[in-house]
Design a protein around this motif. Structure first.
Motif, PDB file in Angstrom:
ATOM      1  N   ASN A  12       0.827  -1.207   0.000  1.00 47.83           N
ATOM      2  CA  ASN A  12       0.000   0.000   0.000  1.00 47.83           C
ATOM      3  C   ASN A  12       0.860   1.254   0.000  1.00 47.83           C
ATOM      4  OD1 ASN A  12      -2.355  -1.506   0.014  1.00 47.83           O
ATOM      5  ND2 ASN A  12      -2.505  -1.554   2.261  1.00 47.83           N
ATOM      6  N   TYR A  13       1.931   1.199   0.795  1.00 45.89           N
ATOM      7  CA  TYR A  13       2.820   2.363   0.854  1.00 45.89           C
ATOM      8  C   TYR A  13       3.558   2.554  -0.479  1.00 45.89           C
ATOM      9  CZ  TYR A  13       6.236   5.707   2.565  1.00 45.89           C
ATOM     10  OH  TYR A  13       7.008   6.828   2.709  1.00 45.89           O
ATOM     11  N   ALA A  14       3.935   1.425  -1.096  1.00 46.73           N
ATOM     12  CA  ALA A  14       4.629   1.515  -2.391  1.00 46.73           C
ATOM     13  C   ALA A  14       3.706   2.130  -3.437  1.00 46.73           C
ATOM     14  CB  ALA A  14       5.091   0.129  -2.842  1.00 46.73           C
ATOM     15  N   ASN A  15       2.440   1.673  -3.475  1.00 47.60           N
ATOM     16  CA  ASN A  15       1.487   2.241  -4.438  1.00 47.60           C
ATOM     17  C   ASN A  15       1.256   3.728  -4.168  1.00 47.60           C
ATOM     18  OD1 ASN A  15       1.123  -0.193  -5.777  1.00 47.60           O
ATOM     19  ND2 ASN A  15      -0.530  -0.831  -4.405  1.00 47.60           N
ATOM     20  N   TYR A  16       1.136   4.056  -2.910  1.00 45.87           N
ATOM     21  CA  TYR A  16       0.935   5.455  -2.535  1.00 45.87           C
ATOM     22  C   TYR A  16       2.130   6.312  -2.994  1.00 45.87           C
ATOM     23  CZ  TYR A  16       0.979   9.565   0.530  1.00 45.87           C
ATOM     24  OH  TYR A  16       1.067  10.848   1.004  1.00 45.87           O
ATOM     25  N   SER A  17       3.338   5.777  -2.743  1.00 47.65           N
ATOM     26  CA  SER A  17       4.548   6.517  -3.127  1.00 47.65           C
ATOM     27  C   SER A  17       4.636   6.669  -4.643  1.00 47.65           C
ATOM     28  CB  SER A  17       5.792   5.797  -2.601  1.00 47.65           C
ATOM     29  OG  SER A  17       5.778   5.739  -1.190  1.00 47.65           O
ATOM     30  N   MET A  18       4.272   5.590  -5.359  1.00 48.78           N
ATOM     31  CA  MET A  18       4.349   5.631  -6.813  1.00 48.78           C
ATOM     32  C   MET A  18       3.422   6.709  -7.376  1.00 48.78           C
ATOM     33  SD  MET A  18       3.462   2.643  -9.576  1.00 48.78           S
ATOM     34  CE  MET A  18       1.714   2.712  -9.126  1.00 48.78           C
ATOM     35  N   TYR A  19       2.168   6.708  -6.914  1.00 50.30           N
ATOM     36  CA  TYR A  19       1.209   7.695  -7.424  1.00 50.30           C
ATOM     37  C   TYR A  19       1.612   9.113  -7.010  1.00 50.30           C
ATOM     38  CZ  TYR A  19      -1.869   3.855  -8.719  1.00 50.30           C
ATOM     39  OH  TYR A  19      -2.401   2.751  -9.302  1.00 50.30           O
ATOM     40  N   LEU A  20       2.170   9.226  -5.807  1.00 50.53           N
ATOM     41  CA  LEU A  20       2.588  10.532  -5.343  1.00 50.53           C
ATOM     42  C   LEU A  20       3.747  11.075  -6.188  1.00 50.53           C
ATOM     43  CD1 LEU A  20       1.897  12.609  -3.172  1.00 50.53           C
ATOM     44  CD2 LEU A  20       3.627  11.560  -1.710  1.00 50.53           C
ATOM     45  N   ILE A  21       4.724  10.171  -6.473  1.00 44.91           N
ATOM     46  CA  ILE A  21       5.879  10.584  -7.286  1.00 44.91           C
ATOM     47  C   ILE A  21       5.442  10.915  -8.710  1.00 44.91           C
ATOM     48  CG2 ILE A  21       8.044   9.770  -8.312  1.00 44.91           C
ATOM     49  CD1 ILE A  21       8.503   8.179  -5.713  1.00 44.91           C
ATOM     50  N   LEU A  22       4.531  10.088  -9.276  1.00 43.01           N
ATOM     51  CA  LEU A  22       4.037  10.354 -10.624  1.00 43.01           C
ATOM     52  C   LEU A  22       3.302  11.690 -10.676  1.00 43.01           C
ATOM     53  CD1 LEU A  22       2.734   6.846 -11.818  1.00 43.01           C
ATOM     54  CD2 LEU A  22       4.709   8.114 -12.683  1.00 43.01           C
ATOM     55  N   GLY A  23       2.482  11.920  -9.682  1.00 42.14           N
ATOM     56  CA  GLY A  23       1.758  13.186  -9.654  1.00 42.14           C
ATOM     57  C   GLY A  23       2.678  14.374  -9.545  1.00 42.14           C
ATOM     58  N   LEU A  24       3.665  14.252  -8.634  1.00 40.23           N
ATOM     59  CA  LEU A  24       4.616  15.339  -8.463  1.00 40.23           C
ATOM     60  C   LEU A  24       5.452  15.544  -9.733  1.00 40.23           C
ATOM     61  CD1 LEU A  24       5.910  17.432  -6.585  1.00 40.23           C
ATOM     62  CD2 LEU A  24       7.461  15.636  -5.766  1.00 40.23           C
ATOM     63  N   SER A  25       5.842  14.419 -10.379  1.00 40.22           N
ATOM     64  CA  SER A  25       6.635  14.511 -11.611  1.00 40.22           C
ATOM     65  C   SER A  25       5.846  15.202 -12.709  1.00 40.22           C
ATOM     66  CB  SER A  25       7.065  13.114 -12.079  1.00 40.22           C
ATOM     67  OG  SER A  25       7.866  12.485 -11.112  1.00 40.22           O
ATOM     68  N   THR A  26       4.551  14.839 -12.819  1.00 39.03           N
ATOM     69  CA  THR A  26       3.704  15.449 -13.850  1.00 39.03           C
ATOM     70  C   THR A  26       3.591  16.953 -13.632  1.00 39.03           C
ATOM     71  OG1 THR A  26       2.441  13.392 -14.048  1.00 39.03           O
ATOM     72  CG2 THR A  26       1.432  15.405 -14.941  1.00 39.03           C
ATOM     73  N   ILE A  27       3.358  17.315 -12.399  1.00 36.61           N
ATOM     74  CA  ILE A  27       3.247  18.748 -12.090  1.00 36.61           C
ATOM     75  C   ILE A  27       4.542  19.479 -12.412  1.00 36.61           C
ATOM     76  CG2 ILE A  27       2.951  20.405 -10.201  1.00 36.61           C
ATOM     77  CD1 ILE A  27       1.073  18.351  -8.876  1.00 36.61           C
ATOM     78  N   CYS A  28       5.664  18.863 -12.027  1.00 33.84           N
ATOM     79  CA  CYS A  28       6.960  19.504 -12.272  1.00 33.84           C
ATOM     80  C   CYS A  28       7.270  19.597 -13.769  1.00 33.84           C
ATOM     81  CB  CYS A  28       8.067  18.730 -11.553  1.00 33.84           C
ATOM     82  SG  CYS A  28       8.016  18.880  -9.747  1.00 33.84           S
TER      83      CYS A  28
END
Length: 613
Positions: free
Chosen positions: A176-192
């Protein structure tokens, strides 16, 4: 701060680096946390499960030791029991110091108490066995020790399942934490990425707009608008460049008004005149690279000037004969202008050009280039072909009645139709001689027409020049002997074979020897020689006769040319040497004449050597 292009682009670069750094730090932190959780999952719970399994194995081994004690050997049973007791205690200590799950501590305490009871019961078993019968000891085991062993196993199984459940629970938590981290990193990467792209586009557009403005101004100046000035939109290097460009356009305006500008204008006019010439024209430099060609050349050869500038001549017009002719003219020390008619096959169509080559010289008189003009004489060649066909047709028409005249004359001369007086015989002899001369002329015209029209069949193959010369000389042995003229064969030995039609070359040599015999007197000599020079076999026929005047040497191979001063017997049709030249050139060779009055004449021709011989 941002007055330099370097500073502006560095700001964009640093902004992108900071965005990438933020993403990297966040990703590294989440990876670190995830690694700690995986470590907990894979190490701590696994350590407890392994210790529980060891204790379970040790208790089973102790139960087996008790059975050994009862049925086989007291000593071995006791020894084995205490040995596995040490193993159990070691694993118990590992488990007691690695409590990871809720309720696990209570199970460890219960396990300690139950195992202590199990050790005590074994001591009581030993007392029962020492004070009574074996059956009493067995009954004690079944009643006390065996249930206690089962109870310990149940505690161990419960502890093992507790740790296994803990592992699965940790696994789900880590996932669950890995999935959360993945989506968080993807979201942050997209924004950046969006922010970085937008930032770079805005800044680059701002930075490059002065360059675009300068480019449009350059296009206007190129089109001839020298009054056009580019707006200065920035104070960086582009602004400096724009200012210098504006200064340059001002200087160009002055240049246009200067003498040098007028010279350039005259040069442009000259180039325009060259471009407008109706015949194809090419200008080459000293390395045979194309520097200029006109529109007619582009149309005829199907090329574009921009595509062939600074390319070698052979890369554009792949014709070895034309290139060799141009290079010979350029490297010669003769006239600066020369011309030659050359056949070219262009896109499947036949063209004949009178190629005129002019050498360009600089102020010091050194060769600086070439001008090659192609005068299209294809129509003239077609007219010449029509003329040749006409001559061939007329010659054929002449030949039939001429043959009839000769046959009739022969019949009358032979007095088969009646007796003739001396005067009649003389007239008939004259008619017969003139008919033979006219028949020779007709045959020569037919041969020449065939060669010029390209209809003469050549059987070119590797041939021995010695055999050709021998065949020619043998045919003149009696004639030379009757004139007391000596014919010598002075050929070199071991000459290579030549590519030739032996019948045609025999005809050429026969014609040259026949001419030599006509222009020699008693005790004169004729030498037939052959030698190798520059990958060619040269054949020469030299006589010691009367010679040819120098004025006729250049036109001796033209049609119907006869040297003045020849007696009636020596005069021919004036076509023999013209035919000889056509035959030799058809073989890819050359023929020429050298002569001096009172000393003699030498005719020389060349033939190509068979490669590999």
């Amino acid at each position: 701060m941002f007055n330099k292009l370097k500073s502006k682009f560095s700001a964009v670069y640093i902004s992108l680096v900071i965005i990438i750094g933020i993403i990297g730090i966040f990703a590294a932190y989440n990876t670190f946390i995830l690694g700690k959780q995986i470590n907990s999952l894979m190490v701590r719970n696994y350590k407890s499960i392994r210790a529980i399994n060891n204790m379970s194995d040790a208790v089973d081994a102790q139960n087996a030791a008790i059975l050994t004690y009862l049925n086989i050997s007291h000593e071995d049973g006791i020894k084995s029991f205490h040995q596995y007791s040490l193993i159990f205690n070691e694993s118990y200590n590992i488990e007691a110091n690695n409590i990871t799950e809720s309720g696990e501590k209570e199970l460890v305490n219960e396990l300690s108490s139950s195992y202590l009871t199990y050790i005590t019961l074994f001591s009581e078993l030993q007392e029962v066995s020492a004070g009574g019968s074996t059956q009493s000891a067995v009954n004690f085991y079944k009643a006390k020790l065996q249930p206690q062993h089962t109870h310990i196993k149940e505690i161990l199984n419960t502890a093992s399942k507790l740790n296994e459940n803990g592992m699965f629970s940790s696994k789900d938590r880590v996932n669950n934490y890995a999935n959360y981290s993945m989506y968080l990193i993807l979201g942050l990467s997209t924004i950046c990425v969006v922010i970085g792209f937008a930032l770079s586009m805005i800044l680059l557009k701002k930075f490059l707009s002065p360059i675009y403005s300068l480019r449009e101004t350059m296009k206007a100046v190129k089109a001839g608008d020298l009054d056009k000035q580019a707006p200065i939109l920035s104070k960086d290097e582009v602004g400096d460049l724009t200012e210098e460009f504006n200064n340059m356009t001002k200087r160009l305006q002055l240049f246009e008004q200067s003498t040098l500008g007028q010279l350039m204008s005259e040069k442009t006019k000259s180039i325009t005149i060259v471009k407008s010439i109706a015949d194809p024209l090419i200008v080459l430099d000293t390395n045979y690279k194309i520097t200029l060609l006109n529109s007619a050349c582009e149309n005829i050869f199907g090329i574009k000037e921009n595509d062939v500038l600074n390319k070698y001549f052979l890369e554009v017009i792949n014709n070895g004969e034309l290139y060799e002719y141009i290079s010979v003219i350029f490297n010669s020390n003769g006239n600066e202008v020369d011309q030659k008619i050359i056949y070219l096959d262009i896109n499947g169509e036949d063209y004949y050009f009178n190629v005129i080559v002019g050498i360009l010289k600089n102020a010091e008189g050194v060769n600086s280039g070439l001008v090659v003009l192609f005068q299209n004489v294809t129509q003239l060649k077609q007219i010449e072909k029509i003329k040749s066909d006409f001559i061939a047709t007329i010659s054929h028409e002449f030949k039939t009645p001429l043959t009839s005249i000769m046959i009739g004359t022969s019949l009358i001369s032979g007095e088969k139709l009646g007796d003739l007086n001396e005067k009649q015989k003389n007239i008939l002899d004259t008619i017969e001689e003139d008919s033979e001369r006219l028949l020779t002329l007709v045959d020569d015209l037919l041969n020449l027409s065939k060669i010029e029209a390209g209809k003469s069949v050549f059987d070119i193959k590797p041939t021995s020049i010695e055999e050709i010369v021998d065949a020619s000389i043998k045919g003149f042995t009696e004639q030379a002997k009757s004139k007391e003229v000596y014919v010598y064969n002075t050929l070199e030995s071991n000459l290579p074979k030549v590519n030739a039609d032996s019948e045609k070359i025999v005809w050429v040599i026969n014609n040259l020897i026949s001419n030599a015999l006509k222009h020699t007197e008693a005790n004169d000599k004729i030498f037939v020689n052959s030698f190798v020079k520059q990958n060619r076999v040269c054949v020469s026929i030299k006589d010691t006769g009367i010679g040819i005047p120098k004025d006729y040497l250049d036109k001796i191979f033209d049609k119907f040319i006869q040297v003045p001063g020849e007696d009636a017997e020596a005069k021919g049709t004036g076509l023999g040497l013209a035919i000889a030249r056509e035959l030799i050139e058809a073989h890819g060779g050359e023929i020429w004449c050298e002569s001096e009055l009172g000393i003699g004449t030498t005719f020389t021709f060349t033939l190509p050597i068979v490669m590999g011989e």
